[in-house]
Design an enzyme around this catalytic site. Structure first.
Site, PDB file in Angstrom:
ATOM      1  N   GLY A   1       1.367   4.920  -3.815  1.00 34.89           N
ATOM      2  CA  GLY A   1       1.140   6.266  -5.175  1.00 34.89           C
ATOM      3  C   GLY A   1      -0.511   5.800  -5.955  1.00 34.89           C
ATOM      4  O   GLY A   1       0.259   6.579  -6.893  1.00 34.89           O
TER       5      GLY A   1
ATOM      6  N   THR B   1      -5.712  -6.074   5.311  1.00 36.93           N
ATOM      7  CA  THR B   1      -7.245  -6.185   5.206  1.00 36.93           C
ATOM      8  C   THR B   1      -8.090  -6.915   4.746  1.00 36.93           C
ATOM      9  O   THR B   1      -7.409  -8.204   4.784  1.00 36.93           O
ATOM     10  CB  THR B   1      -6.951  -4.712   4.809  1.00 36.93           C
ATOM     11  OG1 THR B   1      -7.829  -3.897   4.415  1.00 36.93           O
ATOM     12  CG2 THR B   1      -6.984  -4.781   2.702  1.00 36.93           C
TER      13      THR B   1
ATOM     14  N   PRO C   1       3.607   7.045  11.684  1.00 41.92           N
ATOM     15  CA  PRO C   1       5.036   6.844  10.728  1.00 41.92           C
ATOM     16  C   PRO C   1       5.117   5.479   9.861  1.00 41.92           C
ATOM     17  O   PRO C   1       4.937   3.807  10.121  1.00 41.92           O
ATOM     18  CB  PRO C   1       5.685   6.503  11.462  1.00 41.92           C
ATOM     19  CG  PRO C   1       4.915   6.538  12.991  1.00 41.92           C
ATOM     20  CD  PRO C   1       3.956   7.088  12.457  1.00 41.92           C
TER      21      PRO C   1
ATOM     22  N   GLY D   1      -2.027   8.769  10.829  1.00 41.82           N
ATOM     23  CA  GLY D   1      -0.306   9.223  10.168  1.00 41.82           C
ATOM     24  C   GLY D   1       0.179   8.442  10.774  1.00 41.82           C
ATOM     25  O   GLY D   1       1.156   9.402  11.558  1.00 41.82           O
TER      26      GLY D   1
ATOM     27  N   THR E   1      -4.197   7.876   6.668  1.00 39.78           N
ATOM     28  CA  THR E   1      -5.758   8.097   7.219  1.00 39.78           C
ATOM     29  C   THR E   1      -5.385   8.437   8.663  1.00 39.78           C
ATOM     30  O   THR E   1      -6.277   8.589   9.418  1.00 39.78           O
ATOM     31  CB  THR E   1      -5.944   6.241   6.956  1.00 39.78           C
ATOM     32  OG1 THR E   1      -6.400   6.305   5.616  1.00 39.78           O
ATOM     33  CG2 THR E   1      -8.056   6.311   7.660  1.00 39.78           C
TER      34      THR E   1
ATOM     35  N   GLY F   1      -6.354   5.950   1.856  1.00 45.02           N
ATOM     36  CA  GLY F   1      -6.339   7.689   2.166  1.00 45.02           C
ATOM     37  C   GLY F   1      -5.289   7.977   0.798  1.00 45.02           C
ATOM     38  O   GLY F   1      -4.163   7.535   0.587  1.00 45.02           O
ATOM     39  N   HIS F   2      -5.489   9.450   0.028  1.00 47.96           N
ATOM     40  CA  HIS F   2      -4.314  10.040  -0.249  1.00 47.96           C
ATOM     41  C   HIS F   2      -4.970  11.429  -0.609  1.00 47.96           C
ATOM     42  O   HIS F   2      -6.171  11.671  -0.158  1.00 47.96           O
ATOM     43  CB  HIS F   2      -4.314   9.037  -2.141  1.00 47.96           C
ATOM     44  CG  HIS F   2      -5.664   9.296  -2.332  1.00 47.96           C
ATOM     45  ND1 HIS F   2      -6.225   7.997  -2.472  1.00 47.96           N
ATOM     46  CD2 HIS F   2      -6.728   9.605  -2.583  1.00 47.96           C
ATOM     47  CE1 HIS F   2      -7.660   8.263  -3.064  1.00 47.96           C
ATOM     48  NE2 HIS F   2      -8.158   9.284  -3.375  1.00 47.96           N
TER      49      HIS F   2
ATOM     50  N   GLY G   1       1.031  -1.557   0.387  1.00 52.37           N
ATOM     51  CA  GLY G   1       0.046   0.115  -0.064  1.00 52.37           C
ATOM     52  C   GLY G   1       1.027   1.277   0.113  1.00 52.37           C
ATOM     53  O   GLY G   1       2.140   1.173   0.024  1.00 52.37           O
ATOM     54  N   ASP G   2       0.140   2.423  -0.151  1.00 45.36           N
ATOM     55  CA  ASP G   2       0.936   3.433  -0.329  1.00 45.36           C
ATOM     56  C   ASP G   2       1.698   3.634  -1.497  1.00 45.36           C
ATOM     57  O   ASP G   2       2.908   4.255  -1.299  1.00 45.36           O
ATOM     58  CB  ASP G   2       1.177   4.146   1.050  1.00 45.36           C
ATOM     59  CG  ASP G   2       0.041   3.771   1.977  1.00 45.36           C
ATOM     60  OD1 ASP G   2      -1.059   4.226   1.796  1.00 45.36           O
ATOM     61  OD2 ASP G   2       0.501   3.413   3.329  1.00 45.36           O
TER      62      ASP G   2
HETATM   63  P1  IMP Z   1      -7.478  -1.880   7.865  1.00 45.44           P
HETATM   64  O1  IMP Z   1      -7.790  -2.317   6.924  1.00 45.44           O
HETATM   65  O2  IMP Z   1      -8.296  -1.238   9.037  1.00 45.44           O
HETATM   66  O3  IMP Z   1      -8.545  -3.713   8.463  1.00 45.44           O
HETATM   67  O4  IMP Z   1      -6.018  -2.052   8.703  1.00 45.44           O
HETATM   68  C1  IMP Z   1      -5.858  -3.855   8.566  1.00 45.44           C
HETATM   69  C2  IMP Z   1      -4.059  -3.759   7.700  1.00 45.44           C
HETATM   70  O5  IMP Z   1      -4.299  -2.758   6.574  1.00 45.44           O
HETATM   71  C3  IMP Z   1      -3.167  -2.764   8.519  1.00 45.44           C
HETATM   72  O6  IMP Z   1      -2.021  -3.324   8.810  1.00 45.44           O
HETATM   73  C4  IMP Z   1      -3.229  -1.168   8.192  1.00 45.44           C
HETATM   74  O7  IMP Z   1      -2.400  -1.090   8.062  1.00 45.44           O
HETATM   75  C5  IMP Z   1      -3.287  -2.188   6.477  1.00 45.44           C
HETATM   76  N1  IMP Z   1      -3.742  -1.321   5.688  1.00 45.44           N
HETATM   77  C6  IMP Z   1      -5.078  -1.383   5.478  1.00 45.44           C
HETATM   78  N2  IMP Z   1      -5.428   0.422   4.584  1.00 45.44           N
HETATM   79  C7  IMP Z   1      -4.193   0.471   4.353  1.00 45.44           C
HETATM   80  C8  IMP Z   1      -3.811   1.892   2.996  1.00 45.44           C
HETATM   81  O8  IMP Z   1      -3.907   1.873   2.227  1.00 45.44           O
HETATM   82  N3  IMP Z   1      -1.900   1.966   3.580  1.00 45.44           N
HETATM   83  C9  IMP Z   1      -1.227   0.743   3.865  1.00 45.44           C
HETATM   84  N4  IMP Z   1      -1.673   0.229   4.525  1.00 45.44           N
HETATM   85  C10 IMP Z   1      -2.936  -0.136   4.824  1.00 45.44           C
END
Ligand code: IMP
Length: 375
Positions: free
Chosen positions: A36, A258, A323, A321, A319, A61-62, A33-34
């Site tokens: 870009g 997720t 790190p 904040g 989403t 989130g973006h 994730g993230d």
């Molecule tokens: P959840 O989607 O809130 O249930 O989170 C489950 C896992 O997915 C956690 O480790 C989150 O940090 C990760 N995660 C969920 N959405 C994102 C994202 O957009 N970027 C990076 N990690 C994510």
């Protein structure tokens, strides 16, 4: 070594169109994730007729800067800023209605008209506040083994979908019936998670007001029909993935994942479109790796280089904040992602963040007990 691997990654003989001339383009995260994704969707969406999300919820989130205004989106598709683009939240998305309206307020403030341009599948599941409460409780109860979720109620909402007790956006169309369903739902969820302090009246009042706005603006649709007509009518569609391959419910680093299908199969199940419509499938790959929350991360850097990547790359969750954990590019992960998704091209991002680092490393194999593991 890097060029050999890259060559194999890119050398599939698949006829493909670029994101600029595709009729159906998918954008997926190829790591954790993230990477870009939002940036590429933002660049491409202005020339697409439809921008559709097929998975996840407000856990993505973006931040987009347009005409000098900064917008933070978690749930809304990136195409919402373009007047020509219709935005769809597909059946595979989970929707927290108050969050959606908070995001829309940003558009209201800057005079961006979205009437008729935001459509939500009647089959999409609702994220209720009680499921957000359950998400937090489950995480707390896990202690050190916590997943590190975004606490947006994602896991419990997909769980209630699978348990056949969930509420769907289409249920809002008949308020009397919805109230009955909602009461049963709250009873069942309270029983499951042993919650005895949930204020359901407050949520019901809020949902009533917001659902009236949704029906006034005709936001709730039969998305299967809509997508089918869009396809036969020759509309250009871009499918915006949320999260990424290694967080996929089936293919990710379980249980540190997720709860949705973040990979190409999720496009079909989350939008109700047949697989052969996908013409272009772009995997976004950051030039290094980041991960938020718990779980394995073989190339993680726990030294000053990791801190440098975090600072220079501004690696903080959009989403939460939090790190982001940082490490070297892991091509095992990207190859795995390619196996599942059949990427037609890879878009590398944030290469500039590596500037000035004297020696850059890239993982091409895993080794266990002196043996190279085949990837
Ligand atoms: P959840 O989607 O809130 O249930 O989170 C489950 C896992 O997915 C956690 O480790 C989150 O940090 C990760 N995660 C969920 N959405 C994102 C994202 O957009 N970027 C990076 N990690 C994510």
């Amino acid at each position: 070594m890097l060029s050999k691997i890259s060559h194999r990654l890119f050398s599939q003989k698949v006829p493909c169109k670029s994101g600029l001339n595709s009729r159906f383009c998918v954008i997926l995260g190829s790591q954790w994730g993230d990477e870009g994704k939002g940036k590429l969707v933002d660049i491409l969406a202005k020339d697409y007729d439809v921008c559709a999300r097929f998975n996840g919820g407000a856990n993505a989130g973006h931040t987009v800067v347009a005409d000098g205004h900064k917008y933070a989106f978690h749930l809304l598709p990136c195409g919402i800023l373009y007047q020509k683009c219709v935005n769809v939240l597909g059946n595979g998305v989970v929707v927290h209605i108050p969050t959606m309206f908070e995001e829309l307020e940003q558009l209201d403030k800057n005079g961006i008209d979205y009437k008729g341009r935001l459509l939500i599948s009647d089959r999409a599941h609702l994220v209720s506040d009680i499921l957000i409460q359950a998400d937090g409780m489950l995480e707390q109860q896990k202690g050190k083994a916590a997943i590190g979720t975004t606490k947006r109620g994602i896991g419990p909402t997909y769980a209630s979908k699978a348990l056949r007790i969930g509420l769907r956006v289409g249920d809002l169309a008949d308020w009397t019936r919805f109230r009955e369903k909602y009461d049963t739902f709250v009873k069942e969820v309270s029983y499951l998670y042993r919650i005895d302090n949930f204020d359901s009246r407050k949520e019901l009042d809020q949902l009533r007001t917001l659902s009236e706005r949704m029906s006034k603006d005709r936001m709730i649709i039969d998305s299967i029909e809509y997508m089918s007509k869009a396809l036969t009518g020759g509309k250009r569609i871009i499918a915006e993935g949320a999260n990424a391959t290694m967080l996929d419910m089936d293919f990710g680093t379980y249980p540190y994942i997720t709860s949705s299908s973040t990979t190409v199969g999720g496009v079909c199940t989350g939008l109700g479109v047949p697989p052969q419509v996908v013409e272009t499938n772009i995997g976004i790959m950051k030039a290094y790796t980041t991960r938020v929350g718990g779980g394995p991360f073989p190339t993680e850097l726990l030294d000053e280089t990791g801190v440098r990547l975090q600072k220079v790359g501004f690696e903080f969750g959009a989403t939460t904040g939090r790190p982001r954990r940082c490490g070297w590019l892991d091509l095992n992960v990207v190859k795995f992602s390619n196996k599942i998704n059949g990427l037609t091209s890879i878009n590398m991002t944030k290469l500039d963040v590596l500037s000035g680092i004297p020696k850059i490393q890239v993982a091409v194999n895993y080794e266990l007990d002196g043996k190279i593991l085949n990837g």
